[in-house]
Design an enzyme around this catalytic site. Sequence first.
Site, PDB file in Angstrom:
ATOM      1  N   CYS A  60       0.772  -1.216  -0.017  1.00  0.00           N
ATOM      2  CA  CYS A  60      -0.065   0.020  -0.058  1.00  0.00           C
ATOM      3  C   CYS A  60       0.902   1.263   0.203  1.00  0.00           C
ATOM      4  O   CYS A  60       0.617   2.480  -0.741  1.00  0.00           O
ATOM      5  CB  CYS A  60      -0.773   0.020   1.181  1.00  0.00           C
ATOM      6  SG  CYS A  60      -1.898  -1.522   1.761  1.00  0.00           S
ATOM      7  N   CYS A 114     -35.173   1.833  17.510  1.00  0.00           N
ATOM      8  CA  CYS A 114     -34.182   1.787  18.655  1.00  0.00           C
ATOM      9  C   CYS A 114     -33.439   2.922  18.720  1.00  0.00           C
ATOM     10  O   CYS A 114     -33.257   3.608  19.790  1.00  0.00           O
ATOM     11  CB  CYS A 114     -33.539   0.265  18.348  1.00  0.00           C
ATOM     12  SG  CYS A 114     -34.415  -1.083  18.754  1.00  0.00           S
ATOM     13  N   HIS A 115     -32.716   3.211  17.424  1.00  0.00           N
ATOM     14  CA  HIS A 115     -31.581   4.412  17.597  1.00  0.00           C
ATOM     15  C   HIS A 115     -32.192   5.794  17.345  1.00  0.00           C
ATOM     16  O   HIS A 115     -31.321   6.877  17.539  1.00  0.00           O
ATOM     17  CB  HIS A 115     -30.782   3.968  16.507  1.00  0.00           C
ATOM     18  CG  HIS A 115     -29.907   2.487  16.972  1.00  0.00           C
ATOM     19  ND1 HIS A 115     -29.292   2.543  18.132  1.00  0.00           N
ATOM     20  CD2 HIS A 115     -29.733   1.482  16.596  1.00  0.00           C
ATOM     21  CE1 HIS A 115     -28.742   1.339  18.170  1.00  0.00           C
ATOM     22  NE2 HIS A 115     -29.156   0.638  17.318  1.00  0.00           N
ATOM     23  N   CYS A 117     -27.732  -6.313  14.320  1.00  0.00           N
ATOM     24  CA  CYS A 117     -28.899  -5.647  14.722  1.00  0.00           C
ATOM     25  C   CYS A 117     -30.340  -5.933  14.085  1.00  0.00           C
ATOM     26  O   CYS A 117     -31.365  -6.161  14.431  1.00  0.00           O
ATOM     27  CB  CYS A 117     -28.921  -4.122  14.444  1.00  0.00           C
ATOM     28  SG  CYS A 117     -27.787  -3.326  15.781  1.00  0.00           S
ATOM     29  N   HIS A 137       0.666   4.929  -1.703  1.00  0.00           N
ATOM     30  CA  HIS A 137       0.255   5.884  -1.027  1.00  0.00           C
ATOM     31  C   HIS A 137       1.109   6.716  -0.071  1.00  0.00           C
ATOM     32  O   HIS A 137       0.736   7.498   0.543  1.00  0.00           O
ATOM     33  CB  HIS A 137      -1.110   5.352   0.016  1.00  0.00           C
ATOM     34  CG  HIS A 137      -2.189   4.871  -0.979  1.00  0.00           C
ATOM     35  ND1 HIS A 137      -3.091   5.622  -1.680  1.00  0.00           N
ATOM     36  CD2 HIS A 137      -2.479   3.517  -1.215  1.00  0.00           C
ATOM     37  CE1 HIS A 137      -4.086   4.905  -2.263  1.00  0.00           C
ATOM     38  NE2 HIS A 137      -3.635   3.627  -1.879  1.00  0.00           N
ATOM     39  N   CYS A 161      -7.800  -1.745  -4.596  1.00  0.00           N
ATOM     40  CA  CYS A 161      -6.393  -1.630  -4.723  1.00  0.00           C
ATOM     41  C   CYS A 161      -5.888  -3.182  -4.692  1.00  0.00           C
ATOM     42  O   CYS A 161      -4.745  -3.219  -5.623  1.00  0.00           O
ATOM     43  CB  CYS A 161      -6.078  -0.875  -3.577  1.00  0.00           C
ATOM     44  SG  CYS A 161      -6.164   0.957  -3.524  1.00  0.00           S
TER      45      CYS A 161
END
Lengths: 284, 157
Positions: free
Chosen positions: A100, A203-204, A245, A104, A137
């Site tokens: 990588c 729920c959230h 979830c 980069h 990549c």
Amino acid sequence: MNKFTKGLGACMTAIIVASGAMAEPADDNLVINGDIEIVTRTAAPAHLSDVMDEVMSGWLFRGTETRAMESDDFDNPGMIFVEQAEDVWNTADGSEGKSCADCHGASSEMAGVRPVYPKYVEAAGEVRTMEMAINDCRENRMGAEKWKYTGGDMVNMTALMASVSRGMPVNVAIDGPAQSTWEQGKEIYYTRFGQLELSCANCHEDNYGNMIRADHLSQGQINGFPAYRLKNTKLNAVQDRFKGCVRDTRAETFAPGSPEFVALELYVGSRGNGLSVEGPSVRN
Amino acid sequence: MKISILALVASVGLAANANAADIAPTAVTYVDGAVEASLTGTAGNPEEGAKVVGSKQLGNCVACHEVSALPDIAFQGMIGPALDGAGSRWSEADLRGIVANAKMMFEGTMMPSFYKDTGYIRPGKAYTGKAADDTLGPLLTAQQVEDVVAYLATLKD
């Protein structure tokens, strides 16, 4: 007593119970290593203005000790995996013999990448998550095998990518070419799946701050992912959390990496716009 | 015989053995959210009902509701109103309707429908995350609903 006043009675009970045993989010600030200031609550992004005023990191909903673990990299068990990913970052792999780092530079050069993912990738003509970008990549630049979407190598690398952006505000684009995917994710967020017929919002959005059995419901934000969970003592990918979830609603879940979960991640990510990137976080 | 035994095992925690005489989930009549007729014709047993209310494997009502009469059950939730006094606030028919399908009484409520077996979006096979198969039944049996109703009726102010 008619139906209406009975219903009202039930509401009043709800209010009394709620105020009597309210489990408030913590009144606390997160500064990692005494250095990186993390925004854990801020004004909700404009697209949420009709449903909530403030967005909050899941960190505020965890106990004192769990919160403390995240404030120092020596105490955050997730950082071991970041170190492992750092080695992988610098190691050549695949038919092209490239790492990588060869393309980069240092991993720290990737600061600013995490906050805008998932995003529409012009060249691919679709919305992509960080995992998809990493595998692109590996396959096309390194000539290496794809990593499993939520496997160890992948989740470690996403932890490294998050860690170098810690403290930067999440800034997921919801308009332009990303908009239709965002709309799809929004629809999934509000769909009441499974035999329990529960949506993410049940729920959230409607119940954060409340206890559901032993769990203190947060807003289900994803700025802290991947998350080291004390429960399974490993880093957990965001779409693995989604899977758990949805499964808990007694539903047939979607697969990590599926178009549905990519869209959902884009949408949920955008609900946290303005919060800081804080992965790898520590959660129960 | 083999088949029914298999079905029973496969649906542990789900409605196990439905009785032929029970009113089927799709045949229940709701009037203003209430259900007048017993689903089974057999009086509910409040002790069994208390188990269903408190058990994670059965109703798990305490995930969302506090019930002071069940102090041994740790971590009661606070999503819905406390059930204390429910037997004074509601008639038996109301309670039966609320437990069987609370959405008939409270439009859009978060409370799951415990006596329903159709109309779900991506129903799963219990908590496996896999698709439901033909063993999908209501969350509670008709008799379990009656037991819960009998228990709730004992929760007086």
